[in-house]
Design a protein around this motif. Structure first.
Motif, short mmCIF file in Angstrom:
data_model
loop_
_atom_site.label_atom_id
_atom_site.label_comp_id
_atom_site.label_asym_id
_atom_site.label_seq_id
_atom_site.Cartn_x
_atom_site.Cartn_y
_atom_site.Cartn_z
N ILE A 111 0.84 -1.20 0.00
CA ILE A 111 0.00 0.00 0.00
C ILE A 111 0.87 1.25 0.00
O ILE A 111 1.92 1.27 0.63
N PRO A 112 0.46 2.27 -0.73
CA PRO A 112 1.25 3.52 -0.74
C PRO A 112 1.10 4.24 0.59
O PRO A 112 0.17 4.00 1.35
N LEU A 113 2.05 5.12 0.86
CA LEU A 113 1.94 5.98 2.04
C LEU A 113 0.75 6.91 1.87
O LEU A 113 0.43 7.31 0.74
N PRO A 114 0.10 7.31 2.96
CA PRO A 114 -0.99 8.29 2.81
C PRO A 114 -0.41 9.63 2.38
O PRO A 114 0.75 9.94 2.69
N PRO A 115 -1.20 10.43 1.66
CA PRO A 115 -0.69 11.74 1.24
C PRO A 115 -0.46 12.65 2.45
O PRO A 115 -1.04 12.44 3.50
N GLY A 116 0.37 13.64 2.25
CA GLY A 116 0.62 14.62 3.30
C GLY A 116 -0.58 15.53 3.50
O GLY A 116 -1.53 15.54 2.72
N VAL A 117 -0.53 16.31 4.54
CA VAL A 117 -1.62 17.24 4.87
C VAL A 117 -1.55 18.42 3.90
O VAL A 117 -0.51 19.06 3.77
N ILE A 136 -12.77 28.47 -1.67
CA ILE A 136 -11.81 27.91 -0.72
C ILE A 136 -10.77 27.14 -1.53
O ILE A 136 -11.11 26.33 -2.38
N SER A 137 -9.50 27.41 -1.27
CA SER A 137 -8.45 26.71 -2.01
C SER A 137 -7.32 26.29 -1.07
O SER A 137 -7.17 26.82 0.02
N TRP A 138 -6.56 25.30 -1.50
CA TRP A 138 -5.45 24.75 -0.74
C TRP A 138 -4.41 24.22 -1.70
O TRP A 138 -4.70 23.97 -2.87
N ASN A 139 -3.19 24.06 -1.20
CA ASN A 139 -2.13 23.47 -2.02
C ASN A 139 -2.38 21.97 -2.15
O ASN A 139 -2.86 21.34 -1.20
N SER A 140 -2.05 21.43 -3.29
CA SER A 140 -2.26 20.00 -3.49
C SER A 140 -1.28 19.21 -2.62
O SER A 140 -0.26 19.71 -2.18
N SER A 141 -1.64 17.99 -2.38
CA SER A 141 -0.81 17.09 -1.58
C SER A 141 -0.40 15.92 -2.49
O SER A 141 -1.25 15.28 -3.11
N ALA A 142 0.91 15.66 -2.57
CA ALA A 142 1.42 14.60 -3.45
C ALA A 142 0.74 13.27 -3.12
O ALA A 142 0.65 12.87 -1.98
N GLY A 143 0.23 12.63 -4.16
CA GLY A 143 -0.41 11.33 -4.00
C GLY A 143 -1.89 11.38 -3.68
O GLY A 143 -2.56 10.35 -3.68
N ALA A 144 -2.43 12.56 -3.40
CA ALA A 144 -3.85 12.65 -3.07
C ALA A 144 -4.70 12.48 -4.32
O ALA A 144 -4.39 13.04 -5.37
N THR A 145 -5.75 11.71 -4.21
CA THR A 145 -6.69 11.54 -5.33
C THR A 145 -8.02 12.23 -5.04
O THR A 145 -8.84 12.37 -5.93
N SER A 146 -8.25 12.61 -3.80
CA SER A 146 -9.43 13.39 -3.45
C SER A 146 -9.16 14.09 -2.12
O SER A 146 -8.20 13.76 -1.42
N TYR A 147 -10.02 15.05 -1.80
CA TYR A 147 -9.88 15.82 -0.57
C TYR A 147 -11.23 15.83 0.12
O TYR A 147 -12.27 15.75 -0.51
#
Length: 171
Positions: A111-117, A136-147
């Motif tokens: 399993i991959p590591l969870p994405p960062g915050v 509302i906006s935020w910086n993307s998190s490497a590996g995230a597929t949804s928020y």
């Protein structure tokens, strides 16, 4: 002058034939999202009294991470594998007669590591005079597929006034 009597009988035992190569069972070849402590299992090989398990991070087995030459069971639980890595494994069988060839090589991925915050961008912290429908906006998190976004009138986010699952936009 004739034939003598037979000598006292002796006996001997031949060594058994080497067992055939085992067939792998679990995890399935190419399996993904395995835990970092998977159980590897194979079918018993006829006549085998021991098994040798090898695990590598390379298909060529140039660097062997696990090499257990004296297993009696037809499974082994690994420990401390890394997240998000593809591993390759194979097994051979042995007895007093010799050692089989290795089984086919199978692979699995952990399993991959969870994405960062993700870091909030806008509106800024403690911003005032915002529109009723803010963007509302935020910086993307490497590996995230949804928020998952939560909005509340309290800094503890309880009670939550609004929440939503959001897929990242393609730029």
């Amino acid at each position: 002058g004739g034939t003598s009597a037979y000598s006292t009988p002796w006996n001997l035992t031949t060594v058994p034939a080497a067992p055939p190569a085992p067939t792998l069972l679990l995890p399935s070849n190419g399996d993904v999202n395995e835990q970092t402590t998977p159980v590897l299992a194979w079918n018993p090989s006829s006549g085998a009294t021991s098994y040798r398990l090898q695990v590598s991070a390379g298909l060529d087995f140039a660097t062997i991470l696990v090499d257990d030459p004296a297993l009696v069971a037809t499974s082994d639980q690994l420990s401390s594998l890394l997240n998000g890595i593809t591993y390759y494994w194979r097994v051979s069988a042995g007895n007093r007669g010799g050692t089989s060839a290795y089984s086919d090589v199978w692979s699995f991925s952990t399993i991959p590591l969870p994405p960062g915050v993700p870091a909030p961008v806008a509106p800024g912290d403690a911003a005032i005079n915002q529109p009723l429908i803010p963007t509302i906006s935020w910086n993307s998190s490497a590996g995230a597929t949804s928020y998952h976004l939560q909005v509340s009138a309290s800094s503890s986010l309880t009670p939550t006034k609004w929440c939503a699952s959001v897929k990242p936009r393609r730029q």
